[in-house]
Design a protein around this motif. Structure first.
Motif, PDB file in Angstrom:
ATOM      1  N   ASP A 272       4.521  -3.986 -15.384  1.00  0.00           N
ATOM      2  CA  ASP A 272       5.091  -3.695 -14.069  1.00  0.00           C
ATOM      3  C   ASP A 272       4.603  -4.753 -13.087  1.00  0.00           C
ATOM      4  O   ASP A 272       3.454  -4.730 -12.663  1.00  0.00           O
ATOM      5  CB  ASP A 272       4.661  -2.295 -13.608  1.00  0.00           C
ATOM      6  N   PRO A 273       5.478  -5.708 -12.701  1.00  0.00           N
ATOM      7  CA  PRO A 273       5.021  -6.779 -11.813  1.00  0.00           C
ATOM      8  C   PRO A 273       4.577  -6.295 -10.443  1.00  0.00           C
ATOM      9  O   PRO A 273       3.799  -6.955  -9.775  1.00  0.00           O
ATOM     10  CB  PRO A 273       6.228  -7.715 -11.704  1.00  0.00           C
ATOM     11  N   VAL A 274       5.047  -5.116 -10.024  1.00  0.00           N
ATOM     12  CA  VAL A 274       4.647  -4.595  -8.720  1.00  0.00           C
ATOM     13  C   VAL A 274       3.156  -4.274  -8.714  1.00  0.00           C
ATOM     14  O   VAL A 274       2.450  -4.566  -7.759  1.00  0.00           O
ATOM     15  CB  VAL A 274       5.475  -3.340  -8.357  1.00  0.00           C
ATOM     16  N   SER A 275       2.667  -3.680  -9.791  1.00  0.00           N
ATOM     17  CA  SER A 275       1.265  -3.263  -9.802  1.00  0.00           C
ATOM     18  C   SER A 275       0.322  -4.312 -10.381  1.00  0.00           C
ATOM     19  O   SER A 275      -0.862  -4.296 -10.075  1.00  0.00           O
ATOM     20  CB  SER A 275       1.108  -1.951 -10.572  1.00  0.00           C
TER      21      SER A 275
ATOM     22  N   ILE B 277       0.835  -1.206   0.000  1.00  0.00           N
ATOM     23  CA  ILE B 277       0.000   0.000   0.000  1.00  0.00           C
ATOM     24  C   ILE B 277       0.868   1.253   0.000  1.00  0.00           C
ATOM     25  O   ILE B 277       0.605   2.210  -0.722  1.00  0.00           O
ATOM     26  CB  ILE B 277      -0.976  -0.011   1.203  1.00  0.00           C
ATOM     27  N   ALA B 278       1.929   1.244   0.797  1.00  0.00           N
ATOM     28  CA  ALA B 278       2.835   2.398   0.830  1.00  0.00           C
ATOM     29  C   ALA B 278       3.489   2.604  -0.530  1.00  0.00           C
ATOM     30  O   ALA B 278       3.614   3.735  -1.011  1.00  0.00           O
ATOM     31  CB  ALA B 278       3.902   2.196   1.911  1.00  0.00           C
ATOM     32  N   HIS B 279       3.878   1.493  -1.185  1.00  0.00           N
ATOM     33  CA  HIS B 279       4.508   1.593  -2.500  1.00  0.00           C
ATOM     34  C   HIS B 279       3.519   2.140  -3.537  1.00  0.00           C
ATOM     35  O   HIS B 279       3.857   3.031  -4.318  1.00  0.00           O
ATOM     36  CB  HIS B 279       5.035   0.227  -2.932  1.00  0.00           C
ATOM     37  N   LEU B 280       2.298   1.617  -3.549  1.00  0.00           N
ATOM     38  CA  LEU B 280       1.288   2.093  -4.495  1.00  0.00           C
ATOM     39  C   LEU B 280       0.915   3.549  -4.238  1.00  0.00           C
ATOM     40  O   LEU B 280       0.701   4.319  -5.165  1.00  0.00           O
ATOM     41  CB  LEU B 280       0.052   1.200  -4.449  1.00  0.00           C
ATOM     42  N   THR B 281       0.843   3.929  -2.966  1.00  0.00           N
ATOM     43  CA  THR B 281       0.561   5.324  -2.624  1.00  0.00           C
ATOM     44  C   THR B 281       1.655   6.230  -3.167  1.00  0.00           C
ATOM     45  O   THR B 281       1.380   7.304  -3.716  1.00  0.00           O
ATOM     46  CB  THR B 281       0.445   5.490  -1.096  1.00  0.00           C
ATOM     47  N   ALA B 282       2.901   5.801  -3.032  1.00  0.00           N
ATOM     48  CA  ALA B 282       4.019   6.591  -3.549  1.00  0.00           C
ATOM     49  C   ALA B 282       3.955   6.688  -5.069  1.00  0.00           C
ATOM     50  O   ALA B 282       4.229   7.745  -5.642  1.00  0.00           O
ATOM     51  CB  ALA B 282       5.342   5.972  -3.113  1.00  0.00           C
ATOM     52  N   GLN B 283       3.567   5.593  -5.753  1.00  0.00           N
ATOM     53  CA  GLN B 283       3.438   5.633  -7.204  1.00  0.00           C
ATOM     54  C   GLN B 283       2.341   6.591  -7.635  1.00  0.00           C
ATOM     55  O   GLN B 283       2.527   7.370  -8.565  1.00  0.00           O
ATOM     56  CB  GLN B 283       3.127   4.238  -7.749  1.00  0.00           C
TER      57      GLN B 283
ATOM     58  N   GLY C 108       1.323  -7.906 -11.020  1.00  0.00           N
ATOM     59  CA  GLY C 108       1.738  -9.294 -10.873  1.00  0.00           C
ATOM     60  C   GLY C 108       2.441  -9.792 -12.122  1.00  0.00           C
ATOM     61  O   GLY C 108       2.789  -9.028 -13.016  1.00  0.00           O
ATOM     62  N   TYR C 109       2.612 -11.097 -12.190  1.00  0.00           N
ATOM     63  CA  TYR C 109       3.353 -11.677 -13.303  1.00  0.00           C
ATOM     64  C   TYR C 109       2.478 -12.064 -14.483  1.00  0.00           C
ATOM     65  O   TYR C 109       2.983 -12.494 -15.519  1.00  0.00           O
ATOM     66  CB  TYR C 109       4.146 -12.896 -12.809  1.00  0.00           C
ATOM     67  N   THR C 110       1.188 -11.918 -14.368  1.00  0.00           N
ATOM     68  CA  THR C 110       0.302 -12.247 -15.485  1.00  0.00           C
ATOM     69  C   THR C 110      -0.013 -11.027 -16.343  1.00  0.00           C
ATOM     70  O   THR C 110      -0.708 -11.144 -17.349  1.00  0.00           O
ATOM     71  CB  THR C 110      -1.021 -12.849 -14.979  1.00  0.00           C
ATOM     72  N   GLY C 111       0.491  -9.862 -15.972  1.00  0.00           N
ATOM     73  CA  GLY C 111       0.219  -8.642 -16.725  1.00  0.00           C
ATOM     74  C   GLY C 111       0.594  -8.728 -18.196  1.00  0.00           C
ATOM     75  O   GLY C 111      -0.203  -8.373 -19.062  1.00  0.00           O
ATOM     76  N   PRO C 112       1.810  -9.203 -18.539  1.00  0.00           N
ATOM     77  CA  PRO C 112       2.162  -9.289 -19.952  1.00  0.00           C
ATOM     78  C   PRO C 112       1.235 -10.201 -20.756  1.00  0.00           C
ATOM     79  O   PRO C 112       0.903  -9.904 -21.902  1.00  0.00           O
ATOM     80  CB  PRO C 112       3.600  -9.834 -19.927  1.00  0.00           C
ATOM     81  N   SER C 113       0.804 -11.293 -20.149  1.00  0.00           N
ATOM     82  CA  SER C 113      -0.123 -12.183 -20.843  1.00  0.00           C
ATOM     83  C   SER C 113      -1.445 -11.470 -21.118  1.00  0.00           C
ATOM     84  O   SER C 113      -2.000 -11.553 -22.219  1.00  0.00           O
ATOM     85  CB  SER C 113      -0.360 -13.443 -20.003  1.00  0.00           C
ATOM     86  N   ALA C 114      -1.948 -10.759 -20.118  1.00  0.00           N
ATOM     87  CA  ALA C 114      -3.195 -10.003 -20.301  1.00  0.00           C
ATOM     88  C   ALA C 114      -3.010  -8.906 -21.340  1.00  0.00           C
ATOM     89  O   ALA C 114      -3.921  -8.626 -22.133  1.00  0.00           O
ATOM     90  CB  ALA C 114      -3.646  -9.402 -18.966  1.00  0.00           C
TER      91      ALA C 114
END
Length: 198
Positions: free
Chosen positions: A140-143, A28-34, A145-151
């Protein structure tokens, strides 16, 4: 009394749950900073949450942006005016020519057309910009996950290329060595709203 339990419930919390909670707090802190970095409200590096971020979140009831008329995220390219449009188009061209063309586009053919002057086709700019925005988010795997490129491939790239490179797409009049940008301009289409009954 009949409604009271016979014994006290077991309120012991598994130790692993504390680790999960700490992981969630860090995310949450990381996403808030982004979000702060993307909206231009913070001065820190992406991924760094400041103490002011936590205070703002507690003090603001709705967490609404300060200026609602200002774009908070990258806007759709066709809504931009110069010089913002020019800057966004330049960045899009770099991505298309540096990533998309060498990695995904084979030799053009009658079934898979491509125009080397794609940036002169408004429809191509619009579709490729949307694909690029999705690529920025979904790689971006942080936001995501690892399935993002497939999607991204399934939901964004493949449908966009099918529309762009198809026989009725914006490049349908462009062949090797020839470029046409006016071949798909529609004629005036009668509208039910403009007709008056005689």
């Amino acid at each position: 009394m009949a409604d009271e339990p016979d014994e006290d419930p077991d309120l012991a919390v598994p130790i692993g749950m504390f680790k999960d909670i700490e992981d969630l707090k860090a995310k949450i802190a990381h996403l808030t900073a982004q979000v702060t970095a993307l909206t231009g409200r913070g001065g820190g590096e992406p991924g760094e949450a400041s103490a002011a971020d936590g205070e703002e979140g507690e003090g603001e009831a709705g967490g609404e942006p300060e200026d609602e008329d200002e774009w908070q995220y990258p806007p759709f390219i066709l809504l931009l005016e110069s010089p913002l449009y020019d800057d966004e188009l330049r960045a899009l061209i770099e991505w298309v020519e540096g990533v998309l063309v060498p990695g995904y586009l084979a030799e053009p053919s009658a079934d898979a057309r491509w125009c080397h002057l794609w940036f002169e086709h408004t429809v191509a700019i619009a579709r490729l910009h949307a694909v690029w925005l999705a690529w920025q988010e979904l790689t971006d795997p942080v936001s995501c996950g690892y399935t993002g490129p497939s999607a991204w491939h399934r939901d964004h790239l493949d449908p966009a290329l099918a529309q762009l490179r198809g026989s009725s797409g914006p490049f349908s009049g462009c062949t090797k060595g020839e470029h046409q940008i006016g071949h798909r301009l529609p004629s005036v289409v009668p509208s039910a709203w403009s007709h008056t009954e005689a």
